[in-house]
Scaffold this motif. Structure first.
Motif, mmCIF file in Angstrom:
data_model
loop_
_atom_site.group_PDB
_atom_site.id
_atom_site.type_symbol
_atom_site.label_atom_id
_atom_site.label_comp_id
_atom_site.label_asym_id
_atom_site.label_seq_id
_atom_site.Cartn_x
_atom_site.Cartn_y
_atom_site.Cartn_z
ATOM 1 N N GLY A 85 0.819 -1.199 0.000
ATOM 2 C CA GLY A 85 0.000 0.000 0.000
ATOM 3 C C GLY A 85 0.852 1.248 0.000
ATOM 4 O O GLY A 85 2.003 1.229 0.445
ATOM 5 N N GLN A 86 0.269 2.334 -0.470
ATOM 6 C CA GLN A 86 1.023 3.565 -0.681
ATOM 7 C C GLN A 86 0.827 4.605 0.423
ATOM 8 O O GLN A 86 1.679 5.469 0.609
ATOM 9 N N GLN A 87 -0.274 4.563 1.107
ATOM 10 C CA GLN A 87 -0.614 5.643 2.029
ATOM 11 C C GLN A 87 0.232 5.632 3.297
ATOM 12 O O GLN A 87 0.609 4.572 3.800
ATOM 13 N N ALA A 88 0.483 6.840 3.793
ATOM 14 C CA ALA A 88 1.209 6.996 5.055
ATOM 15 C C ALA A 88 0.397 6.405 6.204
ATOM 16 O O ALA A 88 -0.844 6.356 6.154
ATOM 17 N N GLY A 146 10.362 7.680 -3.856
ATOM 18 C CA GLY A 146 9.413 7.321 -4.898
ATOM 19 C C GLY A 146 9.597 8.190 -6.129
ATOM 20 O O GLY A 146 9.932 9.371 -6.022
ATOM 21 N N LEU A 147 9.347 7.621 -7.300
ATOM 22 C CA LEU A 147 9.539 8.347 -8.563
ATOM 23 C C LEU A 147 8.253 8.526 -9.358
ATOM 24 O O LEU A 147 8.287 9.031 -10.481
ATOM 25 N N GLN A 148 7.131 8.131 -8.781
ATOM 26 C CA GLN A 148 5.858 8.239 -9.491
ATOM 27 C C GLN A 148 4.939 9.202 -8.741
ATOM 28 O O GLN A 148 4.263 8.827 -7.780
ATOM 29 N N PRO A 149 4.917 10.482 -9.162
ATOM 30 C CA PRO A 149 4.085 11.486 -8.483
ATOM 31 C C PRO A 149 2.623 11.054 -8.388
ATOM 32 O O PRO A 149 2.048 10.539 -9.343
ATOM 33 N N GLY A 150 2.054 11.238 -7.204
ATOM 34 C CA GLY A 150 0.670 10.854 -6.974
ATOM 35 C C GLY A 150 0.480 9.388 -6.656
ATOM 36 O O GLY A 150 -0.635 8.962 -6.313
ATOM 37 N N GLY A 154 4.837 12.403 -3.139
ATOM 38 C CA GLY A 154 3.896 13.496 -2.901
ATOM 39 C C GLY A 154 2.559 13.005 -2.365
ATOM 40 O O GLY A 154 2.500 12.147 -1.490
ATOM 41 N N ARG A 155 1.479 13.550 -2.950
ATOM 42 C CA ARG A 155 0.127 13.184 -2.509
ATOM 43 C C ARG A 155 -0.687 12.634 -3.678
ATOM 44 O O ARG A 155 -0.426 12.972 -4.825
ATOM 45 N N ASP A 156 -1.660 11.808 -3.336
ATOM 46 C CA ASP A 156 -2.495 11.239 -4.383
ATOM 47 C C ASP A 156 -3.628 12.209 -4.739
ATOM 48 O O ASP A 156 -3.697 13.337 -4.230
ATOM 49 N N GLY A 157 -4.532 11.789 -5.619
ATOM 50 C CA GLY A 157 -5.605 12.650 -6.098
ATOM 51 C C GLY A 157 -6.568 13.105 -5.015
ATOM 52 O O GLY A 157 -7.287 14.090 -5.192
ATOM 53 N N ARG A 158 -6.572 12.412 -3.884
ATOM 54 C CA ARG A 158 -7.449 12.786 -2.770
ATOM 55 C C ARG A 158 -6.714 13.596 -1.702
ATOM 56 O O ARG A 158 -7.265 13.859 -0.633
ATOM 57 N N GLY A 159 -5.458 13.920 -2.017
ATOM 58 C CA GLY A 159 -4.677 14.713 -1.069
ATOM 59 C C GLY A 159 -4.007 13.924 0.029
ATOM 60 O O GLY A 159 -3.435 14.493 0.968
ATOM 61 N N ARG A 160 -4.033 12.612 -0.073
ATOM 62 C CA ARG A 160 -3.421 11.769 0.953
ATOM 63 C C ARG A 160 -1.930 11.578 0.671
ATOM 64 O O ARG A 160 -1.537 11.404 -0.478
ATOM 65 N N SER A 161 -1.125 11.597 1.714
ATOM 66 C CA SER A 161 0.315 11.410 1.551
ATOM 67 C C SER A 161 0.624 9.977 1.123
ATOM 68 O O SER A 161 0.196 9.020 1.772
ATOM 69 N N VAL A 162 1.340 9.856 0.012
ATOM 70 C CA VAL A 162 1.762 8.541 -0.480
ATOM 71 C C VAL A 162 3.269 8.532 -0.717
ATOM 72 O O VAL A 162 3.790 7.709 -1.468
ATOM 73 N N ASP A 163 3.972 9.441 -0.076
ATOM 74 C CA ASP A 163 5.393 9.666 -0.340
ATOM 75 C C ASP A 163 6.266 8.668 0.413
ATOM 76 O O ASP A 163 6.354 8.699 1.649
ATOM 77 N N THR A 164 6.913 7.777 -0.322
ATOM 78 C CA THR A 164 7.729 6.728 0.286
ATOM 79 C C THR A 164 8.837 7.306 1.155
ATOM 80 O O THR A 164 9.090 6.822 2.268
#
Length: 212
Positions: A85-88, A146-150, A154-164
């Motif tokens: 999973g990606q989310q913090a 991480g190298l894939q924005p969103g 950074g953050r995904d489309g819902r504004g959630r932190s997904v930054d490795t």
């Protein structure tokens, strides 16, 4: 006189031993993918494969080191107990394309303990399994970006932190090596002290890391 069946058996053993001694014993049946598929995926994201690459096979709990697009070594690892999973704050292992942005711990002794990415000055001493209460970040730390924005940056489309990187997900040594080979971490990729030193010495900063 040696029978044909026994002769074939002896030849098979000799071939396998020769492959092992030559360092070519790393076969693709150990991992869930081919190097070609990984390279195609990385290229489709607009990145050029680096000379050395790391691929984490979460299905088989194996980390493969690629050199010039071929599997050079494989290591037994552990990834997140809670899955991928990606989310913090989920304690899951992030997937996708990353790169090494910092290597920490050169010269630190085996099982040297880190706190907030700093070596505290002493090493953990192996004890029996049933006495272990804490799994320390130890030996070496390989930080990931991480190298894939969103997706993993950074953050995904819902504004959630997904930054490795901000999540503090690393490849690092563990003091509970008996857990390796099955998911058992809080999201990081765990390796034995011996293996994480070997990997650390092989890969420079900027090396691409694909978590499958």
């Amino acid at each position: 006189m040696i029978s044909k069946r026994k002769s074939r058996w002896i030849i098979a053993i000799f071939i396998n031993l020769s492959l092992f001694l030559s360092g070519s014993a790393y076969s693709f049946d150990k991992i869930s993918f081919s190097p070609e598929k990984v390279i195609q995926r990385i290229s489709s994201l607009g990145f050029k494969p680096t000379q050395n690459m790391i691929v984490v096979d979460t299905k088989k709990q194996i980390l493969a080191l690629f050199e010039q697009n071929k599997v050079k070594k494989t290591f037994t690892i552990s990834t997140g107990t809670r899955g991928l999973g990606q989310q913090a704050n989920t304690f899951k292992t992030p997937v996708g394309l990353h790169r090494i942005n910092e290597k920490i711990g050169e010269g630190v002794p085996k099982y040297g303990i880190f706190h907030k990415r700093r070596y505290i000055g002493h090493a953990w001493k192996p004890i029996s399994r049933h006495k272990q209460r804490k799994d320390f970040i130890s030996t070496r730390i390989i930080r990931l970006e991480g190298l894939q924005p969103g997706f993993n940056k950074g953050r995904d489309g819902r504004g959630r932190s997904v930054d490795t990187e901000n999540r503090g997900v690393y490849i690092h040594g563990t003091t509970m090596e008996w857990k390796l080979g099955k998911p058992s971490t809080k999201g990081c990729v765990h390796m034995s002290a011996k293996d994480v030193i070997a990997l650390f010495n092989e890969v420079p900063n900027g090396t691409l890391v694909w978590i499958n």
